[in-house]
Enzyme design. Structure first.
Site, PDB file in Angstrom:
ATOM      1  N   ASN A   1      60.581  23.932 137.843  1.00  0.00           N
ATOM      2  CA  ASN A   1      60.027  23.397 139.086  1.00  0.00           C
ATOM      3  C   ASN A   1      60.703  24.076 140.261  1.00  0.00           C
ATOM      4  OD1 ASN A   1      58.120  21.064 138.375  1.00  0.00           O
ATOM      5  ND2 ASN A   1      59.910  20.729 137.054  1.00  0.00           N
ATOM      6  N   GLU A   2      60.079  25.146 140.704  1.00  0.00           N
ATOM      7  CA  GLU A   2      60.645  25.960 141.772  1.00  0.00           C
ATOM      8  C   GLU A   2      60.479  25.264 143.124  1.00  0.00           C
ATOM      9  OE1 GLU A   2      62.490  28.262 141.037  1.00  0.00           O
ATOM     10  OE2 GLU A   2      61.642  29.807 139.746  1.00  0.00           O
ATOM     11  N   PRO A   3      61.205  25.740 144.162  1.00  0.00           N
ATOM     12  CA  PRO A   3      61.037  25.163 145.499  1.00  0.00           C
ATOM     13  C   PRO A   3      59.556  25.046 145.863  1.00  0.00           C
ATOM     14  CG  PRO A   3      62.832  26.730 145.518  1.00  0.00           C
ATOM     15  CD  PRO A   3      62.219  26.799 144.143  1.00  0.00           C
TER      16      PRO A   3
ATOM     17  N   THR B   1      64.732  33.551 140.491  1.00  0.00           N
ATOM     18  CA  THR B   1      64.760  33.126 139.083  1.00  0.00           C
ATOM     19  C   THR B   1      64.478  34.314 138.183  1.00  0.00           C
ATOM     20  OG1 THR B   1      63.960  30.956 139.736  1.00  0.00           O
ATOM     21  CG2 THR B   1      63.668  31.552 137.425  1.00  0.00           C
TER      22      THR B   1
END
Ligand code: GLP
Length: 244
Positions: free
Chosen positions: A145-147, A164
């Site tokens: 769950n990236e920014p 990432t």
């Protein structure tokens, strides 16, 4: 927040998982674990394998859901999370194969949405996750769950952040080989877990750990949502706690 050496943290978490497995076995029910990849949880898995081999801890009633998987990626690719989990845990314990759930990096694009809905529904159908293990990425991601991931996000396909992908570049022998996407459980899927243990070690994690624990709750750092979880413990070493 618990600040101890990485090995101590790993033993504490492994013992907590063992106690939960034994308790559910006594009750005759399943134990549902949410599992993570990355270098951080490896020592937890090692200890669980030791408990299986030396203490006879059985995983027959354990159902697992892994957080994420690169997309697209073959299951036999040595950087796939499917391979990682078999290599680091599943091949060494007695968990029934049908109890293992890992997002599938091989499904055709048009089936991804349906796969994600089914994954989410399967977690609910076994009563939700009892214990969720988490690491943390430098972007503040939990799972992948990236920014930008909202509190309501569910299992879905996501674009990986450049940071990432750069962190994974050496494992993949070059940035150009790192998949651009991943399938990840959402923030809401993680937050529904009854209990969460998140682990982060070394000075490289210090800035993101400080934001996670002391920063404002924001989708710019999805790990900050954990501040609002009623039963979440953050395990870190002194180096990772440096900026708190
Ligand atoms: C990957 C995984 C995360 C993990 C993170 C940190 O991005 N998808 O679940 O927490 O790496 O990895 P490490 O534990 O190796 O620092």
């Amino acid at each position: 927040v618990i600040t101890v050496a990485p090995i101590q943290s790993s033993l504490m978490v492994a013992r907590e998982i063992r106690d939960l497995i034994l308790k559910t076995q006594k009750e005759g029910i399943n134990c549902v674990l949410g599992l993570a990849t990355g270098s951080t949880p490896v020592a937890v898995y090692k200890e669980l394998i030791r408990m299986h081999k030396e203490e006879g801890l059985s995983f027959k009633n354990v159902i697992t859901f892994n957080l994420d998987e690169y997309y697209p990626i073959h299951k036999e690719h040595n950087q796939s999370y499917n391979y990682f989990m078999r290599d680091r845990l599943f091949n060494h314990i007695d968990i029934p194969a049908e109890n293992i759930n890992i997002p599938d990096g091989t499904i055709p694009k048009e089936s991804v949405l349906k796969f994600c809905e089914d994954y989410e529904a399967k977690i609910d159908s076994v009563g939700g996750i009892d214990f969720q293990l988490l690491g943390i990425g430098r972007t503040g991601h939990i799972g992948f769950n990236e920014p930008g991931s909202s509190l309501l996000s569910k299992t879905r396909i996501i674009n990986l952040d450049k940071k990432t992908r750069m962190d994974a570049a050496s494992d993949f022998m070059g940035l150009q080989h790192v998949p651009k996407y991943a399938i990840t459980m959402g923030v809401s899927s993680v937050m529904k877990a009854k209990k969460i243990a998140i682990m982060g070690f070394s000075e490289t994690k210090a800035p993101i750990i400080a934001s996670t624990i002391e920063g404002p709750v924001t989708s710019e750092c999805p790990a900050t949502f954990l501040q609002t979880h009623p039963n979440c413990t953050f395990y870190m070493d002194l180096a990772a706690a440096e900026k708190l």
